[in-house]
Design a protein around this motif. Sequence first.
Motif: not given
Length: 367
Positions: A36-37, A41-42, A65-66, A83, A85
């Motif tokens: 989602t960078q 959106e998901g 997120n990601n 997620m 991250t």
Amino acid sequence: MKNLKATLAIVCIMAFIGCKMEEEQQLNELYVGTYTQGDSEGIYRFQFNSRTGELSQKELAAPLNNPSYIRFSPDKKKLYAVMETDEFDGNSGGIMAFDLVGGALKEKGPKANVGAHPCHIAISDDGKQLAVSSYTGGSVSLFALDDSGALLPDPQFIDLKSLDTVKTSHAHSTEFTPDGLFIADLGLDAVKRYSYNGKEFIPHEQTSLDLPDGAGPRHFTFGQNRRFLYVINELNSTITVFEKTGKEYKMLETKTTLADDFKGESFCADIHLSPDGKFLYGSNRGEQTIVIFKVDDATGKLTLVGREDVRGDWPRNFTIDPSGQFLLVANQKSDNITVFKRDASTGTLTYLQETSLPSPVCLTFLE
């Protein structure tokens, strides 16, 4: 005459209902995890037509997120997503559980933190245990699941970084087996084995299936009721075959996934067997292909069939649809999902069409 008209009307109505039911049976829901960078959106949802190979009705199923890896529970009533991250709840990644209600995803309990940059989820066949592999974290988090599928607190934490003082662990994927757990560690160049003692996972008698330095095992799949293990190696672009003898797996052979005349950089990603176990597929990021092997029924060894251009850039995860007739590829850098018709007798692929989606990296069907 009135009876004839009534009969014709009934026949027409029944034909319409039959066609409608057939049309509905040909549709399967496809859920897609993304990075989602950019514009994504998901998690997204599509309808896939198993007669035509068409993807349609794209919609955002859940903002997240990601969510680079997603997986359904065995009963298909829950979806779990990482997620990916290192900024969730401090220096860590996260995992989220969803209830599937009428095709919609509804958050199920609080998000849980795991090691940095989680990239894979495995769920036991009984739906009671879940494993999350964390790439940068060099670890696997093992959650117990309650009867509703919610993540229970205090997961077991397997620290793979402590296993080697020279190499750096990058846990990339896990799978449960009847007696334990397999972990592909890209950084340690090994597939680690663990047994379950009823309370926790402990090192197996065969603690490690070692691969050559720089191989980078990423994902794996089992064939013939776990008699054979097929490991795709990201860094040296190979597939290694192991055969189970007694309680241990022994290396059988290794095959390159790249064409002899390919000169550029390439990194393997995903691996899957066909539903009948006769063909093995792997994705090459760089060569931009799906490589196809025929599997020998007796020996488990591989014979090259060929390779198919993915019509995209950086093929990550790919999947075979529930009918077994189509193969779909998530091309991360070209922002598209490509669909191929699969010949069940030869294993070969024929390109059909593509659908745009920002940074797709994981495809999973709700069967």
